[in-house]
Design an enzyme around this catalytic site. Structure first.
Site, mmCIF file in Angstrom:
data_model
loop_
_atom_site.group_PDB
_atom_site.id
_atom_site.type_symbol
_atom_site.label_atom_id
_atom_site.label_comp_id
_atom_site.label_asym_id
_atom_site.label_seq_id
_atom_site.Cartn_x
_atom_site.Cartn_y
_atom_site.Cartn_z
ATOM 1 N N LYS A 4 0.826 -1.194 0.000
ATOM 2 C CA LYS A 4 0.000 0.000 0.000
ATOM 3 C C LYS A 4 0.868 1.255 0.000
ATOM 4 O O LYS A 4 1.984 1.247 0.535
ATOM 5 C CB LYS A 4 -0.867 0.056 1.272
ATOM 6 C CG LYS A 4 -1.929 -1.014 1.430
ATOM 7 C CD LYS A 4 -2.644 -0.833 2.760
ATOM 8 C CE LYS A 4 -3.684 -1.907 3.013
ATOM 9 N NZ LYS A 4 -4.877 -1.720 2.166
ATOM 10 N N ARG B 52 -10.364 -11.452 2.314
ATOM 11 C CA ARG B 52 -11.267 -12.490 1.818
ATOM 12 C C ARG B 52 -10.631 -13.880 1.889
ATOM 13 O O ARG B 52 -11.324 -14.891 1.993
ATOM 14 C CB ARG B 52 -11.713 -12.164 0.392
ATOM 15 C CG ARG B 52 -10.622 -12.170 -0.657
ATOM 16 C CD ARG B 52 -10.970 -11.348 -1.872
ATOM 17 N NE ARG B 52 -10.949 -9.927 -1.558
ATOM 18 C CZ ARG B 52 -11.246 -8.971 -2.450
ATOM 19 N NH1 ARG B 52 -11.611 -9.308 -3.684
ATOM 20 N NH2 ARG B 52 -11.191 -7.709 -2.110
#
Length: 506
Positions: A280, A354
């Protein structure tokens, strides 16, 4: 092995919130008058006589200088004689639970540094509104600091509530305090910096709430995760020197039978998210200590079920890992094998939540076989694009009754949800010839993330809460403080302790 914890109680020290039948003969040095759109409470005349103040004239004067009864508005007035030193007017808006929650938070903030507040509310205030006031008092009291110099004023020690009648409202206040405490605890877990907080730390906190909450707790370490095939959790945690954990908390109500409804909660517990090798930017990494909000909210919810008398059996699963880049980190183009055997081709290591949730969902379906599954996560930035900030969390569901139950609980708790679509047409966006699915793709990101999770739910009634849109408050406002909100705990606790949380679900 599962065990019943007897560890210490980690619940925060909260203000004492108590109900006083009738106006107290000797109140505190500060009195609070809760003013709604309908005006002063019925007991205001008697209160004013006791304080030596004409509260009608005081309200008129304060309105003339800008005060309004809008929810959360306050105006303080000093008294120069008598034992009482000041009166606070606190706006309650339309008297709804939402507005009373705002008022409670404002009262708690005003009370910092004081020993006690005596608070007069509207006569016959509805249970839901009074509960909201108590929740707001707890949430507005939230504090978290590691400062060694000037840490701020301490919390108000005691708040006495009364409507001037002889009514007994202790049970309503107690429920409000416990619901508020779940929000506080989830917020505290999410706010703890990640140099303190790792997967083992999160497992220790779950163990600590298990004892007073009457829960059974089981924790998988990295060796047991590998032995049992939790490939998603292991993959995400590979890059960190602090290994992953899978945490199970079990609540069984007194008198439960084989026919007692059974719900499983699955929480994302990423204790820090750098994005892994798909790193990120710095700005996107700053708030990632709270990427375990879903797991923290499951822990906080489970902690309150026995105290609130939940009638359903509940298992909370927390999938905890730290997503870091290193020579051992998982890579784009790796293929991960999840619990139960389904495979995922990795395209973005920053779509890690996820992957861990998939293992938790697959375990729930295979080993627990509940009546309904709800997962909760700060899963996608895309949900913030869809829903904005601090208005609604995203709700995806395969069962209309489950969706309606959660939506109603969101309205009651103040953690509101907006149902999103689950169109199968977008499944092609996460297809690949290499594995059963990819973990990231172009397109509607929050929807494809939910579609990725759906095959792991085994056609059981399932809801997915993507709460990134309500997980971070940009300012101190109403019942929220700047930073992590602990989103989801109050919502889940409200739902699971309602009269029939699984009604209509099939």
């Amino acid at each position: 092995m599962a065990r019943r914890s007897s560890a210490r109680n980690i619940f925060p020290t909260l203000p004492s919130v108590v109900w006083q039948p009738g106006l107290p003969v000797h109140g505190s040095r500060t009195w609070v008058i809760v003013v709604g759109e309908a005006g002063l409470p019925t007991a205001a005349k008697e209160t004013g006589e006791r304080l030596g103040v004409d509260l009608d004239r005081l309200l008129e004067a304060q309105v003339a200088t800008g005060f309004s009864p809008a929810a959360g508005a306050t105006a303080a007035y000093p008294l120069l004689t008598g034992d009482v030193t000041e009166v606070l007017l606190a706006g309650a808006g339309d008297g709804s639970a939402k507005d009373l929650r705002h008022a409670g938070a404002a009262i708690a903030r005003f009370g910092r540094g004081k020993d006690e507040l005596t608070t007069v509310v509207a006569e016959g205030i509805e249970d839901e509104a009074l509960q909201g006031l108590a929740e707001g008092i707890v949430l507005g009291s939230f504090t978290f600091t590691r400062k060694t110099v000037d840490p701020g004023k301490p919390l108000v020690e005691r708040i006495v509530l009364t409507d001037g009648t002889e009514a007994d409202r202790d049970a309503v206040l107690e429920r409000g305090v416990v619901i508020g405490r779940t929000g506080w605890l989830a917020r505290e877990l999410a706010t703890t910096p990640s140099n303190e907080k790792d997967p083992a730390w999160l497992a220790a906190r779950a163990t600590e709430v298990a004892g007073p909450g009457g829960l059974d707790v089981t924790v998988w370490d990295e060796k047991q995760l590998a032995a049992d095939g939790f490939g998603g959790i292991l993959a995400v945690g590979k890059g960190s020197t602090r290994p992953p954990r899978f945490i199970r908390l079990d609540y069984t109500p007194d008198g439960a039978t084989k026919d007692t409804p059974y719900v499983v909660l699955v929480g994302k517990g990423i204790t820090y998210d750098t994005g892994g090798l798909s790193l990120k930017p710095r700005e996107s990494m700053v708030s990632m200590k709270r990427d375990m909000t879903g797991g923290g909210s499951v822990i906080a919810t489970m902690s309150a079920l026995r105290e609130l008398g939940a009638k359903v059996k509940v298992t909370g699963l927390i999938c905890a890992a730290e997503n870091m880049p290193s020579g051992t980190a998982y890579r784009p183009d790796d293929v991960v094998k999840h619990y139960g055997g389904r495979t995922t081709e990795i395209k973005n290591t920053d779509a890690e939540g996820r992957l861990v949730l998939a293992d938790g969902l697959a375990y729930a379906v295979s080993e627990l076989k509940p009546d309904a599954i709800v997962d909760i996560a700060t899963l996608t930035g895309a949900i913030k694009v869809s829903l904005g900030s601090m208005l609604y969390g995203g709700l995806f569901a395969t069962d209309d009754a489950l969706s309606a139950q959660l939506t109603a609980a969101g309205e009651t708790s103040g953690e509101r949800l907006w149902r999103m679509p689950l169109p199968d047409v977008y499944t092609d966006l996460i297809s690949t010839p290499i594995a059963d699915s990819v973990n990231s793709s172009k397109g509607p990101g929050s929807i494809t993330a939910a579609l990725f999770l759906k095959p792991f739910t085994g056609n059981l009634p399932w809801a997915h809460l993507d709460l990134s849109s309500i997980a971070e408050s940009p300012r101190d406002e109403y019942e929220y403080s700047l930073g992590a909100t602990g989103a989801g705990a109050r919502l889940l606790a409200t739902w699971l302790t309602s009269d029939n949380p699984t009604a209509g679900i099939n």
